[in-house]
Design a protein around this motif. Structure first.
Motif, PDB file in Angstrom:
ATOM      1  N   GLU A  82       0.834  -1.202   0.000  1.00  0.00           N
ATOM      2  CA  GLU A  82       0.000   0.000   0.000  1.00  0.00           C
ATOM      3  C   GLU A  82       0.867   1.249   0.000  1.00  0.00           C
ATOM      4  O   GLU A  82       1.832   1.352   0.748  1.00  0.00           O
ATOM      5  N   GLY A  83       0.501   2.192  -0.868  1.00  0.00           N
ATOM      6  CA  GLY A  83       1.255   3.438  -0.991  1.00  0.00           C
ATOM      7  C   GLY A  83       2.303   3.421  -2.072  1.00  0.00           C
ATOM      8  O   GLY A  83       2.925   4.450  -2.350  1.00  0.00           O
ATOM      9  N   THR A  84       2.545   2.248  -2.700  1.00  0.00           N
ATOM     10  CA  THR A  84       3.552   2.158  -3.754  1.00  0.00           C
ATOM     11  C   THR A  84       3.070   2.869  -5.012  1.00  0.00           C
ATOM     12  O   THR A  84       1.934   2.680  -5.446  1.00  0.00           O
ATOM     13  N   GLU A  85       3.956   3.687  -5.581  1.00  0.00           N
ATOM     14  CA  GLU A  85       3.663   4.329  -6.864  1.00  0.00           C
ATOM     15  C   GLU A  85       4.068   3.368  -7.979  1.00  0.00           C
ATOM     16  O   GLU A  85       5.221   2.922  -8.027  1.00  0.00           O
ATOM     17  N   VAL A  86       3.148   3.036  -8.847  1.00  0.00           N
ATOM     18  CA  VAL A  86       3.429   2.086  -9.923  1.00  0.00           C
ATOM     19  C   VAL A  86       3.241   2.757 -11.283  1.00  0.00           C
ATOM     20  O   VAL A  86       2.410   3.649 -11.441  1.00  0.00           O
ATOM     21  N   GLU A  87       4.059   2.320 -12.228  1.00  0.00           N
ATOM     22  CA  GLU A  87       3.933   2.720 -13.624  1.00  0.00           C
ATOM     23  C   GLU A  87       3.462   1.525 -14.435  1.00  0.00           C
ATOM     24  O   GLU A  87       3.477   0.381 -13.966  1.00  0.00           O
ATOM     25  N   THR A  88       3.035   1.794 -15.650  1.00  0.00           N
ATOM     26  CA  THR A  88       2.611   0.715 -16.536  1.00  0.00           C
ATOM     27  C   THR A  88       3.777  -0.247 -16.770  1.00  0.00           C
ATOM     28  O   THR A  88       4.865   0.175 -17.167  1.00  0.00           O
TER      29      THR A  88
END
Length: 492
Positions: A82-88
């Motif tokens: 939770e809170g992780t920034e993810v990219e495609t």
């Protein structure tokens, strides 16, 4: 008083009285009349709008859910929290497959399906991009695999709808390509090791939930794309439709975001006979990188402002009393500034509040950079003022409200006649009125003294000595002074 004087006085009184009676009882208007016009103006072009103003709040467009079918294999581990920034393309979780063939068949089926959807979207984009919209009012329909795209009203509206359709399709295409890339990566990994599959994120955003118990959805991603949400009153709900353009004025940093109404509820939040009904709506916003933000200003384009500014220098209309010939009058004559301001034309004076001079390129560039940095800091929960454009007319023929008399204009023709012209009106914005029929931009119209105006009468305008360039009288050397002086005397 002598007898001769009495006779002359009697004759004069009888002459004046008889002529007055002839004019008074001249119902068929056989006696020619002159109309004196003190103030006049010119119809002009203006972008006209009808808007609804309400309030809104920024919110996330939607949450994206990722699912895991436990029948396909054994879950191994999460790669995010939770809170992780993810990219495609970022790894979300890994699982070990139970059946290689079944999993591969399922992934290849998804790949084939996504490939077909991408091809269909690309075909739709190519077809609508190649479609040329005629520059006239029209009603047309464009058929595609998703249904029918109706384009109605004026060509400017049709062009706007075309741009919105293309933008939506391009966003949909980008999403499908991201999903296809994720499936292809899973196929490649399964072909390599034959045992495990790592699911990649087809979305960009922030992970808001991870299900350690493996209850679906196992991963929830908060889409960073913001949208504006608000509520409409009953009256406002009757006037708005989906895909209407909106401007969202952020109160925190004074930036203005462009967008369209994407969702309008047909059901109110609460149904209560003693209360008012409010209908929720959502407005999708343009991407921050491509958003056209600008500081708060009147809802009119720079082109319209420049057009209005150029209209301030107007030419003297045809007149039976001016001493210039027709060709010289059109090329050389200009009305003084005082007359223009009195005529009701839009001006650049701050007192009118109608127009503002467009800013320079440097100022607009610096302003755009500052606002783009402000937009990067927008968060859900920010409040904004939202303006919905319910109707618009680009380059409309426009007059001031006081120049209309019972939906009629007093036109001043080049033949020197005053004509009572019925017109059809459209959008009204402040004290400006759109004319849809009966007039075109650049026509001369009379402004005041309507009680003594007569349809078809010869008109006169005052001689404006200030318009004559006394220091360069040689330019009038080819003018037949005797002819025009005689015409001026006879016209009286």
């Amino acid at each position: 008083m002598s007898r001769r004087s009495k006779v002359i006085l009697t004759v004069v009184v009888l002459f004046i009285g008889i002529n007055s009676l002839l004019v008074y009882f001249d119902d068929e208007e056989r006696v020619p009349r002159l109309t004196y016009i003190q103030a006049w103006a010119e119809t002009f072009e203006q972008d006209m709008y009808e808007t609804i103003e309400t309030t809104s709040v920024l919110a996330t467009a939607e949450e994206k859910n990722i699912y895991f079918d436990q029948e396909k294999g054994n879950f191994q581990e999460f790669h995010v929290e939770e809170g992780t920034e993810v990219e495609t393309g970022d790894h979300l979780f890994t699982y070990q497959v139970d059946s290689y063939s079944e999993t591969m068949t399922d992934l290849e089926s998804k790949q084939q399906k996504l490939t077909g959807e991408i091809q269909a979207i690309e075909s739709a984009i190519a077809a609508i991009s190649a479609y040329r919209i005629p520059q006239t009012d029209m009603e047309t329909e464009f058929d595609n695999e998703d249904g029918t795209l109706e384009m109605t009203s004026r060509s400017v509206d049709a062009n706007y709808m075309k741009e919105q359709y293309l933008a939506e399709k391009e966003n949909e295409l980008a999403q499908k390509e991201a999903e296809l890339q994720s499936v292809q990566a899973q196929i490649s990994e399964l072909e390599t090791n034959g045992e495990t599959v790592t699911v990649e994120s087809p979305y960009q955003g922030e992970v808001t939930a991870v299900s350690d118990s493996l209850d679906n959805p196992v991963v929830t991603i908060w889409d960073k794309q913001l949208q504006a949400e608000g509520k409409l009153t009953e009256t406002e709900r009757m006037e708005v439709e989906q895909e209407m353009p909106v401007e969202v004025d952020i109160r925190e940093n004074d930036a203005v975001l462009k967008g369209t109404l994407s969702v309008i509820s047909d059901s109110p939040e609460n149904v209560n006979i003693h209360g008012s009904s409010l209908y929720p709506f959502e407005a999708s916003l343009e991407d921050e990188a491509g958003a056209s933000s600008e500081k708060k200003q009147p809802a009119q384009s720079e082109e319209a402002q420049q057009t209005e500014a150029s209209d301030i220098q107007i030419k003297t209309p045809p007149s039976e009393e001016t001493e210039q010939p027709d060709d010289s009058r059109e090329k050389e004559g200009t009305a003084p500034t005082e007359e223009t301001e009195g005529s009701g034309q839009p001006s650049e004076s701050p007192d009118t509040g109608e127009t503002e001079p467009p800013s320079s390129d440097n100022e607009s560039g610096e302003q755009g950079e500052a606002e783009e940095s402000n937009m990067e800091n927008l968060l859900p929960g920010y409040h904004a003022d939202l303006t919905i454009t319910t109707n618009e007319s680009q380059g409309a023929t426009t007059v001031m409200e006081e120049q209309l008399f019972d939906k009629r204009l007093w036109k001043m023709t080049s033949e020197g006649l005053l004509v009572k012209q019925p017109v059809e009106t459209g959008i009204q914005m402040d004290n400006l009125v759109e004319l849809t029929e009966g007039a075109t931009p650049g026509e001369w119209i009379a402004e005041s003294d309507k009680d003594q105006f007569r349809d078809g009468a010869v008109f006169m305008t005052p001689l404006k000595l200030g318009d004559i360039e006394w220091q360069d009288l040689r330019k009038y050397g080819n003018v037949n002074w005797k002819r025009y002086m005689l015409i001026g005397l006879l016209s009286r």
